[in-house]
Structure formats: C-alpha cells, structure tokens
Write an enzyme that holds these catalytic residues in place. Structure first.
Site, PDB file in Angstrom:
ATOM      1  N   LEU A   1       0.866  -1.170   0.000  1.00 56.92           N
ATOM      2  CA  LEU A   1       0.000   0.000   0.000  1.00 56.92           C
ATOM      3  C   LEU A   1       0.903   1.220   0.000  1.00 56.92           C
ATOM      4  O   LEU A   1       1.970   1.204   0.618  1.00 56.92           O
ATOM      5  CB  LEU A   1      -0.904   0.033   1.243  1.00 56.92           C
ATOM      6  CG  LEU A   1      -2.046  -0.972   1.306  1.00 56.92           C
ATOM      7  CD1 LEU A   1      -2.788  -0.850   2.640  1.00 56.92           C
ATOM      8  CD2 LEU A   1      -3.008  -0.790   0.152  1.00 56.92           C
ATOM      9  N   ASP A   2       0.478   2.265  -0.685  1.00 55.16           N
ATOM     10  CA  ASP A   2       1.272   3.490  -0.741  1.00 55.16           C
ATOM     11  C   ASP A   2       1.526   4.031   0.656  1.00 55.16           C
ATOM     12  O   ASP A   2       0.753   3.793   1.598  1.00 55.16           O
ATOM     13  CB  ASP A   2       0.553   4.556  -1.571  1.00 55.16           C
ATOM     14  CG  ASP A   2       0.532   4.238  -3.055  1.00 55.16           C
ATOM     15  OD1 ASP A   2       1.344   3.405  -3.493  1.00 55.16           O
ATOM     16  OD2 ASP A   2      -0.297   4.829  -3.756  1.00 55.16           O
ATOM     17  N   PHE A   3       2.580   4.798   0.774  1.00 58.79           N
ATOM     18  CA  PHE A   3       3.016   5.412   2.031  1.00 58.79           C
ATOM     19  C   PHE A   3       1.858   6.100   2.756  1.00 58.79           C
ATOM     20  O   PHE A   3       1.642   5.893   3.942  1.00 58.79           O
ATOM     21  CB  PHE A   3       4.145   6.402   1.712  1.00 58.79           C
ATOM     22  CG  PHE A   3       4.516   7.306   2.845  1.00 58.79           C
ATOM     23  CD1 PHE A   3       5.202   6.819   3.937  1.00 58.79           C
ATOM     24  CD2 PHE A   3       4.186   8.651   2.807  1.00 58.79           C
ATOM     25  CE1 PHE A   3       5.549   7.656   4.991  1.00 58.79           C
ATOM     26  CE2 PHE A   3       4.537   9.493   3.845  1.00 58.79           C
ATOM     27  CZ  PHE A   3       5.219   8.988   4.937  1.00 58.79           C
TER      28      PHE A   3
ATOM     29  N   THR B   1      -1.322   5.674   2.421  1.00 58.96           N
ATOM     30  CA  THR B   1      -2.557   4.898   2.438  1.00 58.96           C
ATOM     31  C   THR B   1      -2.589   3.960   3.643  1.00 58.96           C
ATOM     32  O   THR B   1      -1.625   3.256   3.912  1.00 58.96           O
ATOM     33  CB  THR B   1      -2.691   4.063   1.142  1.00 58.96           C
ATOM     34  OG1 THR B   1      -2.669   4.948   0.021  1.00 58.96           O
ATOM     35  CG2 THR B   1      -3.970   3.260   1.120  1.00 58.96           C
TER      36      THR B   1
END
Length: 148
Positions: free
Chosen positions: A66-68, A70
């Site tokens: 998952l993105d930073f 998110t």
C-alpha cells in the site's frame, strides 16, 4: 525522462501495525497511513511494515503493498510457498481490491472507470503520475458514495 532518485525521507510513524488475524500461513494487518510498506532504497527509510514484522515473524514476505500515505488491510505471507501462491493470485487479478477515499474537488460522474498508465513522477516522488511512455497499465473503477 529523467531518472528517479529516491530522495524521499519518510517522517517517523509512531502508529502501531494492528494484526487482525494470523495463522501458520498468513497475517492480515491494518497498515497505518504514513508507514512505508517496504524500506526501499534510501537507507534513511529503514522503518516499514516489512521491517517491523520480520522482527516477530522471521521469513514473512509482503504479498502486495500500500502506498506510504494509504492506510488499510494488507495480506502478509509467513513463508515463501504461501507468498508464491498469493502473488500468483494477485498477478492473475483473481484478488479483488477495494479502496475508499475522501477526495477534495469534484468528480463529474457518479461512477466510471479510470484507465491510464501510471509511473513514479521524478519531480514529485514518491507521488505517481499518468505517463504513456514509462507507465504501467492501471484500471480503477470508481463509484461516488456521498457528496459533501
């Protein structure tokens, strides 16, 4: 296009990773926003989901990221065989991922599909941008749940 230089330094994340479920094969965790999934290439970014989990679960591997910025649920394999099986499911797109987001701005239609190649944006790293040259295919279906 210029080369991507990973000069991004993640600020400290003091939130804990919540383990929601575990057995001998898997972990299901709740990743906090502001924590990297993987430590990355920059040595100043040691703290990550993977770094924290291998302290307690040696040999665990991330099936996806998952993105930073998110937060959300992540599946973590506890061994290489489970990782391979789950990675195959993700690559064959037999896993359905659902995201909820609060947006600032206006989406014209109440539902639709965004189909555009995305790539790391060298000028705005770690953000992504649409790029027909180096972008990877990405398709997202969206549906507006509520308008404020």
């Amino acid at each position: 296009m210029s080369a991507i230089i990973d000069s991004f330094i993640a600020p400290p994340c003091h939130d804990d990773i919540q383990i929601l479920w575990q057995d001998e094969h898997l972990l299901l965790i709740d990743k906090p926003s502001g924590l990297l999934s993987l430590s990355g290439k920059n040595p100043q970014n040691l703290d990550s989901v993977h770094y924290r989990l291998v302290q307690t679960f040696p040999g665990c591997t991330l099936v996806h990221r998952l993105d930073f910025g998110t937060s959300g649920l992540m599946v973590v394999a506890r061994n290489k065989a489970i990782n391979a099986a789950l990675c195959q499911q993700f690559s064959q797109r037999s896993v359905e991922k659902v995201y909820s987001a609060l947006l600032c701005g206006h989406v014209e239609n109440d539902e639709g599909v965004i189909d555009a190649p995305i790539a790391k944006d060298p000028a705005l790293f770690p953000l992504m941008s649409i790029c027909a040259i180096t972008g990877k295919p990405a398709r997202s279906r969206y549906q507006v749940v509520e308008r404020f």
